[in-house]
Design a protein around this motif. Structure first.
Motif, short mmCIF file in Angstrom:
data_model
loop_
_atom_site.label_atom_id
_atom_site.label_comp_id
_atom_site.label_asym_id
_atom_site.label_seq_id
_atom_site.Cartn_x
_atom_site.Cartn_y
_atom_site.Cartn_z
N UNK A 114 0.84 -1.17 0.00
CA UNK A 114 0.15 0.08 -0.12
C UNK A 114 1.01 1.27 -0.11
N UNK A 115 1.91 1.12 0.77
CA UNK A 115 2.82 2.28 0.61
C UNK A 115 3.71 2.73 -0.84
N UNK A 116 3.62 1.98 -1.60
CA UNK A 116 4.32 2.08 -2.79
C UNK A 116 3.37 2.92 -3.50
N UNK A 117 2.13 3.05 -3.45
CA UNK A 117 1.24 4.10 -4.09
C UNK A 117 1.65 5.42 -3.60
N UNK A 118 1.96 5.55 -2.11
CA UNK A 118 2.22 6.73 -1.57
C UNK A 118 3.56 7.25 -1.95
N UNK A 119 4.43 6.24 -2.01
CA UNK A 119 5.79 6.56 -2.33
C UNK A 119 5.72 6.95 -3.93
N UNK A 120 5.19 6.57 -4.65
CA UNK A 120 4.89 6.98 -6.00
C UNK A 120 4.67 8.19 -6.19
N UNK A 121 3.30 8.83 -5.24
CA UNK A 121 3.01 10.16 -5.23
C UNK A 121 3.97 10.91 -4.62
N UNK A 122 4.69 10.59 -3.73
CA UNK A 122 5.69 11.35 -3.06
C UNK A 122 6.90 11.58 -4.19
N UNK A 123 7.17 10.79 -4.97
CA UNK A 123 8.49 10.94 -5.96
C UNK A 123 7.79 11.90 -7.19
N UNK A 124 6.53 11.76 -7.17
CA UNK A 124 5.92 12.68 -8.48
C UNK A 124 6.01 14.21 -7.73
N UNK A 125 5.79 14.37 -6.73
CA UNK A 125 5.46 15.70 -6.23
C UNK A 125 6.96 16.15 -5.99
N UNK A 126 8.01 15.39 -5.57
CA UNK A 126 9.22 15.93 -5.55
C UNK A 126 9.93 15.98 -6.83
N UNK A 127 9.67 15.33 -7.76
CA UNK A 127 10.08 15.69 -9.17
C UNK A 127 9.46 16.88 -9.74
N UNK A 128 8.29 17.20 -9.65
CA UNK A 128 7.62 18.41 -10.01
C UNK A 128 8.36 19.85 -9.42
N UNK A 129 8.44 19.61 -8.08
CA UNK A 129 9.02 20.83 -7.40
C UNK A 129 10.61 20.95 -7.55
N UNK A 130 11.35 19.93 -7.76
CA UNK A 130 12.61 19.80 -8.05
C UNK A 130 12.53 20.50 -9.41
N UNK A 131 11.95 20.22 -10.37
CA UNK A 131 12.19 20.90 -11.74
C UNK A 131 11.95 22.25 -11.73
N UNK A 132 10.91 22.66 -10.91
CA UNK A 132 10.47 24.00 -10.88
C UNK A 132 11.59 24.82 -9.99
N UNK A 133 12.25 24.19 -8.85
CA UNK A 133 13.37 24.87 -8.47
C UNK A 133 14.52 25.12 -9.11
N UNK A 134 14.96 24.00 -9.98
CA UNK A 134 16.01 24.13 -10.82
C UNK A 134 15.87 25.23 -11.82
N UNK A 135 14.47 25.27 -12.26
CA UNK A 135 14.23 26.35 -13.47
C UNK A 135 14.30 27.80 -13.07
N UNK A 136 13.64 28.03 -11.73
CA UNK A 136 13.68 29.20 -11.39
C UNK A 136 14.72 29.66 -10.39
N UNK A 137 15.34 28.79 -9.64
CA UNK A 137 16.16 29.36 -8.47
C UNK A 137 17.72 28.83 -8.59
N UNK A 138 17.98 28.29 -9.88
CA UNK A 138 19.53 27.88 -10.12
C UNK A 138 20.39 28.87 -9.87
N UNK A 139 19.95 30.33 -10.40
CA UNK A 139 21.10 31.20 -10.17
C UNK A 139 21.04 32.11 -9.11
N UNK A 140 20.05 31.81 -7.98
CA UNK A 140 20.08 32.60 -7.10
C UNK A 140 20.64 32.12 -5.83
N UNK A 141 20.90 30.84 -5.52
CA UNK A 141 21.84 30.22 -4.52
C UNK A 141 22.85 29.51 -5.24
N UNK A 142 23.83 28.83 -4.37
CA UNK A 142 24.89 28.17 -4.88
C UNK A 142 24.40 27.16 -5.52
#
Length: 268
Positions: free
Chosen positions: A138-166
């Motif tokens: 049952x946790x595999x579904x939750x893990x899949x959702x977690x990976x999807x959310x992390x992937x989306x936010x990581x792409x957004x963070x890399x796109x907009x904040x890569x030049x702001x911090x180190x």
């Protein structure tokens, strides 16, 4: 003579089986496991102490004796039908196999793993671990959702904040994932990550707040809910087994009473 010998062995096996399942025997094994843990802790302060090594060898052979008694008393089929017994068997065999070898680091790891034997020895711990193992599908579904959310936010963070911090924070996809792990654990996320970015990109507050709400609160609560659900299911299964046993005993009692009643009526 052969029949008498088999009868004696059968009686002895039954008695040994009752002994290894007795609560006093289990408490003794728990005490030895705790002693084993204490010796490992003390050895971190006094490496190579001969007395501690002797105690460790004695404990290993006590575990071997316990394993032999369980194999004899429960039988190999019943013994190996329990996954925890297989784990105990593997740890004991590995302890003997690596004791006289130069693989010191492996031996130390095995000695530490002996402490995990505390789990099957204590019913409350065993119940929790069994529930966790059952909840993995049952946790595999939750893990899949977690990976999807992390992937989306990581792409957004890399796109907009890569030049702001180190580079180490949002310079690439994998560094963004690691930064998000830091944020979701609330480890210096505000002072080290969020505030410097918000000073440069004002709308970034929504990015961090939404990620914390979804990633830290919602996902964590989903994981806890799934595990608690399986813990409750195990209690319900135990109650159902007890009710089924009581129902069966009640039915057998009614049948016995009915037979006695018929016997009394037939005598009249």
């Amino acid at each position: 003579m052969w029949v008498d010998t088999m009868g004696v062995l059968g009686t002895l096996r039954t008695n040994v089986g009752k002994m290894v399942e007795h609560k006093h025997f289990q408490m003794l094994i728990i005490g030895i496991i705790l002693l084993n843990g204490l010796i490992i802790i003390v050895e971190t302060y006094a490496r190579g102490n001969d007395l501690l090594l002797i105690f460790d060898q004695i404990i290993v052979w006590i575990f071997v004796l316990e394993m032999v008694l369980k194999l004899f008393g429960l039988g190999t089929k019943r013994y190996f039908s329990d996954g925890w017994n297989i784990f105990d068997f593997s740890i004991v065999v590995a302890s003997i196999a690596f004791y006289a070898t130069p693989f010191v680091s492996v031996l130390r790891l095995i000695r530490v793993l002996r402490l995990i034997r505390m789990i099957p020895a204590i019913p409350a711990l065993r119940k929790i671990i069994d529930a966790l193992m059952k909840s993995i599908p049952a946790l595999t579904g939750v893990l899949g959702l977690c990976m999807l959310i992390f992937t989306i936010y990581a792409i957004i963070g890399t796109t907009f904040f890569s030049d702001v911090l180190d580079y180490e924070f949002f310079g690439s996809f994998h560094t963004s994932l690691f930064t998000l792990m830091q944020v979701v654990t609330f480890e210096s996320w505000a002072s080290q990550v969020a505030r410097p970015i918000i000073n440069e990109v004002p709308w970034a507050w929504f990015y961090f707040v939404s990620f914390i709400i979804i990633g830290a609160l919602v996902i964590l609560n989903l994981v806890v809910a799934v595990i608690l659900n399986y813990l409750g299911q195990e209690d319900e299964e135990v109650r159902e087994e007890q009710m089924e046993r009581l129902y069966k005993e009640n039915r057998e009692l009614k049948e016995d009473i009915q037979e006695i009643k018929q016997m009394l009526l037939s005598k009249k």
